[in-house]
Scaffold this motif. Structure first.
Motif, PDB file in Angstrom:
ATOM      1  N   LEU A 129       0.829  -1.205   0.000  1.00 16.19           N
ATOM      2  CA  LEU A 129       0.000   0.000   0.000  1.00 16.19           C
ATOM      3  C   LEU A 129       0.861   1.253   0.000  1.00 16.19           C
ATOM      4  O   LEU A 129       0.513   2.259  -0.631  1.00 16.19           O
ATOM      5  CB  LEU A 129      -0.944  -0.014   1.204  1.00 16.19           C
ATOM      6  N   SER A 130       1.993   1.216   0.696  1.00 14.95           N
ATOM      7  CA  SER A 130       2.920   2.348   0.673  1.00 14.95           C
ATOM      8  C   SER A 130       3.447   2.567  -0.740  1.00 14.95           C
ATOM      9  O   SER A 130       3.519   3.707  -1.229  1.00 14.95           O
ATOM     10  CB  SER A 130       4.082   2.086   1.638  1.00 14.95           C
ATOM     11  N   ILE A 134       0.583   4.116  -2.978  1.00 14.98           N
ATOM     12  CA  ILE A 134       0.315   5.531  -2.714  1.00 14.98           C
ATOM     13  C   ILE A 134       1.405   6.407  -3.324  1.00 14.98           C
ATOM     14  O   ILE A 134       1.123   7.423  -3.978  1.00 14.98           O
ATOM     15  CB  ILE A 134       0.205   5.775  -1.194  1.00 14.98           C
ATOM     16  N   ASN A 135       2.652   6.012  -3.148  1.00 18.70           N
ATOM     17  CA  ASN A 135       3.753   6.832  -3.652  1.00 18.70           C
ATOM     18  C   ASN A 135       3.829   6.828  -5.180  1.00 18.70           C
ATOM     19  O   ASN A 135       4.215   7.831  -5.788  1.00 18.70           O
ATOM     20  CB  ASN A 135       5.071   6.361  -3.037  1.00 18.70           C
ATOM     21  N   ALA A 154       1.077   6.500  -7.052  1.00 19.73           N
ATOM     22  CA  ALA A 154      -0.094   7.280  -7.453  1.00 19.73           C
ATOM     23  C   ALA A 154       0.171   8.779  -7.336  1.00 19.73           C
ATOM     24  O   ALA A 154      -0.283   9.567  -8.179  1.00 19.73           O
ATOM     25  CB  ALA A 154      -1.297   6.883  -6.606  1.00 19.73           C
ATOM     26  N   ILE A 155       0.904   9.187  -6.298  1.00 17.07           N
ATOM     27  CA  ILE A 155       1.244  10.601  -6.131  1.00 17.07           C
ATOM     28  C   ILE A 155       2.012  11.106  -7.347  1.00 17.07           C
ATOM     29  O   ILE A 155       1.857  12.256  -7.760  1.00 17.07           O
ATOM     30  CB  ILE A 155       2.068  10.798  -4.834  1.00 17.07           C
ATOM     31  N   ALA A 207      -4.748   2.964   6.650  1.00 16.71           N
ATOM     32  CA  ALA A 207      -3.998   2.730   5.415  1.00 16.71           C
ATOM     33  C   ALA A 207      -4.940   2.492   4.244  1.00 16.71           C
ATOM     34  O   ALA A 207      -4.751   3.040   3.147  1.00 16.71           O
ATOM     35  CB  ALA A 207      -3.060   1.536   5.595  1.00 16.71           C
ATOM     36  N   HIS A 255      -6.518   5.725   3.245  1.00  5.22           N
ATOM     37  CA  HIS A 255      -5.537   6.550   2.543  1.00  5.22           C
ATOM     38  C   HIS A 255      -5.465   6.129   1.072  1.00  5.22           C
ATOM     39  O   HIS A 255      -5.457   6.974   0.162  1.00  5.22           O
ATOM     40  CB  HIS A 255      -4.174   6.383   3.223  1.00  5.22           C
ATOM     41  N   VAL A 256      -5.426   4.832   0.829  1.00  3.44           N
ATOM     42  CA  VAL A 256      -5.374   4.312  -0.534  1.00  3.44           C
ATOM     43  C   VAL A 256      -6.639   4.702  -1.305  1.00  3.44           C
ATOM     44  O   VAL A 256      -6.578   5.114  -2.472  1.00  3.44           O
ATOM     45  CB  VAL A 256      -5.196   2.776  -0.503  1.00  3.44           C
ATOM     46  N   GLN A 295      -8.491   7.224  -0.926  1.00  3.29           N
ATOM     47  CA  GLN A 295      -8.519   8.656  -1.236  1.00  3.29           C
ATOM     48  C   GLN A 295      -7.825   8.970  -2.557  1.00  3.29           C
ATOM     49  O   GLN A 295      -8.073  10.020  -3.153  1.00  3.29           O
ATOM     50  CB  GLN A 295      -7.868   9.438  -0.090  1.00  3.29           C
ATOM     51  N   PHE A 296      -6.959   8.074  -3.027  1.00  3.19           N
ATOM     52  CA  PHE A 296      -6.301   8.256  -4.319  1.00  3.19           C
ATOM     53  C   PHE A 296      -7.070   7.569  -5.442  1.00  3.19           C
ATOM     54  O   PHE A 296      -6.589   7.481  -6.569  1.00  3.19           O
ATOM     55  CB  PHE A 296      -4.871   7.719  -4.262  1.00  3.19           C
ATOM     56  N   GLN A 327       7.915   2.701  -0.062  1.00  8.01           N
ATOM     57  CA  GLN A 327       8.120   4.029  -0.652  1.00  8.01           C
ATOM     58  C   GLN A 327       9.336   4.033  -1.578  1.00  8.01           C
ATOM     59  O   GLN A 327       9.278   4.541  -2.705  1.00  8.01           O
ATOM     60  CB  GLN A 327       8.310   5.075   0.442  1.00  8.01           C
TER      61      GLN A 327
END
Length: 289
Positions: free
Chosen positions: A19-20, A23-24, A26-27, A68, A71-72, A74-75, A275
């Motif tokens: 998941l980390s 997210i990174n 996707a950013i 977590a 957070h995922v 939200q993207f 990350q």
């Protein structure tokens, strides 16, 4: 089912490292897919209290797991519930095979967790000669022959049901307890497997009650597949995936993070490696352009 879409990145696993990484990536606006289990990170879920995660002393494991996943979400990301059976490097892309689908991505991050499962005696010897980890992949090779399915997860029931329409006889040995949803042709056995026997190929499966099943194939279905069986040619350090400081494996475009890269099996290490793996994958993708 083959998917026509070619993703920038495929993340295999939906624990803290996976998941980390997602997210990174996707950013940095990479088009990605997360392939994981239906219930992400049972290890985190079972942790009653975590005291060594910076800034969140005493946080509950389930509380952190839910945060977590939120957070995922939200993207705009979601976890595709699919167990990856094999990853095939094709030079400029990877093919990821599940029981029912095939996905393609330009790069991939392995975040599969740690595999701490003892193999059965004979399992390694007969791999590819009667022992398989994927019924839909190898089932047709055993048409009209007796087979056994050994499974520690409920997904094994789907594999056994598939084989019921292919093999002459299917024995199912569940290593878990629940009510089973199985084809009437499947025979459930309560005994556990002890060893796989044969000469040039599988000829029998010995059980703990002394019975020896006369079978030509043994399908072993586990929660996670050993990394070197998941990806042909993947370099290991013992049972862990060998990576460098950038979380790169020996296969270009393939990165790994979290418990699958070895000790320490700690939450902060998994998140950090996820990350780094994502940033390295992004850099790899940008350079390929």
């Amino acid at each position: 089912m083959e998917h026509d879409k070619l993703y920038d990145l495929a993340v295999v696993g939906c624990g803290p490292a996976g998941l980390s990484a997602a997210i990174n990536a996707a950013i940095r606006r990479k088009d990605l897919i997360i392939l994981g289990s239906e219930f992400c990170s049972p290890k985190l879920h079972k942790a009653p209290r975590i005291d060594n995660y910076l800034g969140l002393p005493g946080v509950g494991g389930e509380e952190l797991r839910q945060a977590a996943l939120k957070h995922v979400a939200q993207f705009g990301l979601r976890v595709e519930p699919a167990r990856v059976e094999a990853i095939i490097p094709l030079g400029d892309r990877f093919q990821l095979l599940t029981r029912t689908s095939l996905y393609e991505a330009k790069a991939a991050v392995l975040a599969t967790g740690v595999v701490e499962v003892a193999t059965l005696p004979g399992e390694e010897d007969f791999l590819g000669r009667g022992v398989s980890y994927c019924a839909t992949c190898d089932g047709p090779l055993f048409g009209g022959q007796p087979v056994a399915v050994v499974s520690d997860i409920v997904e094994g029931e789907e594999e056994a049901n598939y084989l019921a329409d292919v093999a002459a006889e299917v024995y199912y040995l569940p290593l878990y307890k629940r009510s089973y949803k199985l084809n009437a042709k499947v025979t459930v056995l309560p005994a556990r497997p002890r060893a796989i026997h044969g000469l040039t190929g599988v000829e029998g499966l010995e059980l703990t009650d002394g019975t020896v099943l006369s079978v030509k194939g043994v399908f072993i279905i586990r929660e996670a597949t050993n990394p070197n069986r998941l990806v042909p040619g993947l370099d290991l350090n013992g049972t862990a995936i060998r990576v460098d400081r950038e979380q790169r494996t020996n296969i270009p475009g393939l990165f790994a993070a979290g418990d699958c890269t070895g000790r320490p099996f700690q939450l902060a290490k998994a998140v950090g490696e996820g990350q780094v793996a994502a940033l390295s994958a992004v850099r790899y993708l940008d350079q390929k352009k």
